[in-house]
Scaffold this active site. Structure first.
Site, PDB file in Angstrom:
ATOM      1  CB  ALA A 172      -0.937  -0.166   1.169  1.00 12.06           C
ATOM      2  CB  THR A 177      10.968  10.036   6.314  1.00 12.28           C
ATOM      3  OG1 THR A 177      10.873   9.959   4.916  1.00 12.28           O
ATOM      4  CG2 THR A 177      12.000  10.970   6.427  1.00 12.28           C
ATOM      5  CD  GLN A 230      22.727  26.506 -31.391  1.00  9.99           C
ATOM      6  OE1 GLN A 230      22.764  25.731 -32.018  1.00  9.99           O
ATOM      7  NE2 GLN A 230      22.240  27.962 -32.170  1.00  9.99           N
ATOM      8  CD  GLN A 279      25.663  15.234 -20.950  1.00  8.09           C
ATOM      9  OE1 GLN A 279      25.474  14.456 -20.279  1.00  8.09           O
ATOM     10  NE2 GLN A 279      26.339  14.901 -22.029  1.00  8.09           N
ATOM     11  N   GLY A 294      30.472  17.594 -17.363  1.00  8.27           N
ATOM     12  CA  GLY A 294      31.060  16.288 -17.971  1.00  8.27           C
ATOM     13  C   GLY A 294      31.532  15.438 -16.787  1.00  8.27           C
ATOM     14  CD  GLU A 310       5.607  14.068   2.169  1.00  5.82           C
ATOM     15  OE1 GLU A 310       4.782  15.037   1.942  1.00  5.82           O
ATOM     16  OE2 GLU A 310       6.521  14.145   2.940  1.00  5.82           O
ATOM     17  CD  GLU A 348       3.922   7.486 -12.459  1.00  7.39           C
ATOM     18  OE1 GLU A 348       4.586   7.634 -13.204  1.00  7.39           O
ATOM     19  OE2 GLU A 348       4.295   7.436 -11.126  1.00  7.39           O
TER      20      GLU A 348
END
Length: 390
Positions: free
Chosen positions: A133, A161, A280, A337, A340, A364, A368
């Site tokens: 659940a 928690t 860019q 990214q 690097g 919490e 979905e």
């Protein structure tokens, strides 16, 4: 339409930022060093010391009513402060807080549980999630059987928690299976660890970890019922709902700090004879992150504003959590990214954030579940497209 902060909001936010910058951020390198050695970043006593320092700054009990020594701040101010907390990866939060549903305790329970928790003398946890659940909280199985003046609790909770540190738990148990969870068949209990429940550490991809709580014939006095018999699910939903705008508020701070690191790195790191910020590809990652961050900011502040207006905040809070959690995951991914290979190391907090923020899309209320709430509200006519401006 005025989008600026009031003088009070700006002053409180800036004071919180000053405290985080001066008192908490200097501890980051030591926290990283300890974590690389598989130790907690800061222990409980060190975090407690920080909270007491913050109290001298005036930050104590952000949401706690004034009668209990708290600040009782409006939701917008709390949101702004949680954003500042998010700027550091040190697991710090201001003290003087207690679970919001603990205020439903009676006078004796307040003396034994609420006030010591606010003062930091006791540590609580809240337990409704079970192995079967999670999002489906209405499917809980942990049972409480009446035995004279006591109740006997049996079952298991999971992903709790503070479950490893707490000395008492607010646990929701089934007390009348025929009524069903939503029909008044569950009750919340205040259960001391000394009454017999045990916790088992759950290792996760993040730092620290939650716990499984095991109840085997744990005897709890009837006087330890929180609220009323049959009110457990209602209290549980109130507990869960509080975090819906605070979690993404915290995500804002993480994203702002991470993006500032990417900008600084892009302006100093050179490859092929020029700064990488001239490329860019890097510019677009920075631009996309700023746009998403700013969009999340206004969704989150709108959710907090809705709370302050006294209207039902569930729709706005679900949108804020859904978008805010996705935003911070996107931003941290881009920041890694930009950095690097260095971003992938444990010399910087980026990989730590990368693991930490993934949880925001789950706990919490999963992504979905937020989508379900948002769509249901629209399909059933509970709200209109455009919200209060519709």
């Amino acid at each position: 339409m005025d989008f600026s902060l009031s003088d009070e909001e700006r002053a409180v936010r800036d004071t919180a930022r000053q405290f985080i910058t001066r008192e908490v951020m200097p501890l980051e390198q030591e926290a990283l060093r300890r974590e690389r050695a598989h130790q907690p970043g800061l222990d409980h006593s060190e975090l407690r010391e920080l909270q007491l320092k913050a109290k001298k700054f005036g930050f104590w009990g952000l949401s706690t009513p004034e009668e209990y020594g708290g600040m009782n701040l409006p939701a917008v101010l709390q949101s702004l402060i949680w954003t500042e907390i998010g700027r550091t990866f040190v697991q710090f939060r201001f003290g003087g807080e207690a679970d919001n549903i603990l205020f439903y305790a009676n006078d004796e329970q307040k003396k034994e549980y609420l006030i010591p928790t606010i003062e930091g003398e006791r540590i609580s946890c809240f337990a409704i999630t079970e192995p079967g659940a999670g999002s489906d909280a209405a499917n809980i199985k942990l049972s409480a059987r009446r035995d004279g003046d006591d109740w006997i609790l049996n079952g298991e909770k999971t992903f709790i928690t503070n479950g490893n540190d707490a000395d008492f738990v607010i646990v929701v148990a089934v007390t009348d299976r025929e009524k069903g969870v939503r029909g008044g068949g569950t009750t919340a209990f205040l259960v001391d660890r000394s009454m017999g429940w045990r916790s088992e550490f759950i290792q996760t991809m993040g730092e620290g970890g939650p716990a499984a709580l095991v109840f085997e014939d744990v005897r709890v006095p009837h006087r330890n019922i929180l609220g009323e018999v049959g009110q457990g699910f209602e209290l549980g939903m109130m507990w869960i709902g509080k975090g819906r705008y605070l979690i993404p508020s915290n995500a804002l701070g993480i994203a702002e700090r991470a993006l500032s690191m990417a900008i600084e790195y892009a302006n100093t790191r050179e490859t092929f004879g020029r700064k990488i910020g001239d490329n860019q590809a890097i510019q677009w990652m920075i631009a996309d992150s700023e746009v998403e961050l700013e969009a999340a900011r206004w969704l989150i502040l709108k959710a907090a504003w809705t709370v302050d207006q006294g209207t039902d905040p569930r729709h706005a809070s679900s949108m804020a959590k859904l978008y805010g959690a996705a935003m911070v995951n996107n931003v941290v991914d881009r920041v890694m990214q930009v950095h690097g290979g260095m971003g992938y190391t444990r010399e910087l907090p980026i990989e730590r954030w990368y693991r930490q923020v993934r949880l925001m899309r789950i706990y919490e209320g999963t992504d979905e579940m937020q989508r379900l709430i948002i769509a249901r509200d629209l399909l059933r006519g509970y709200t209109k497209i455009g919200g209060h401006l519709a």
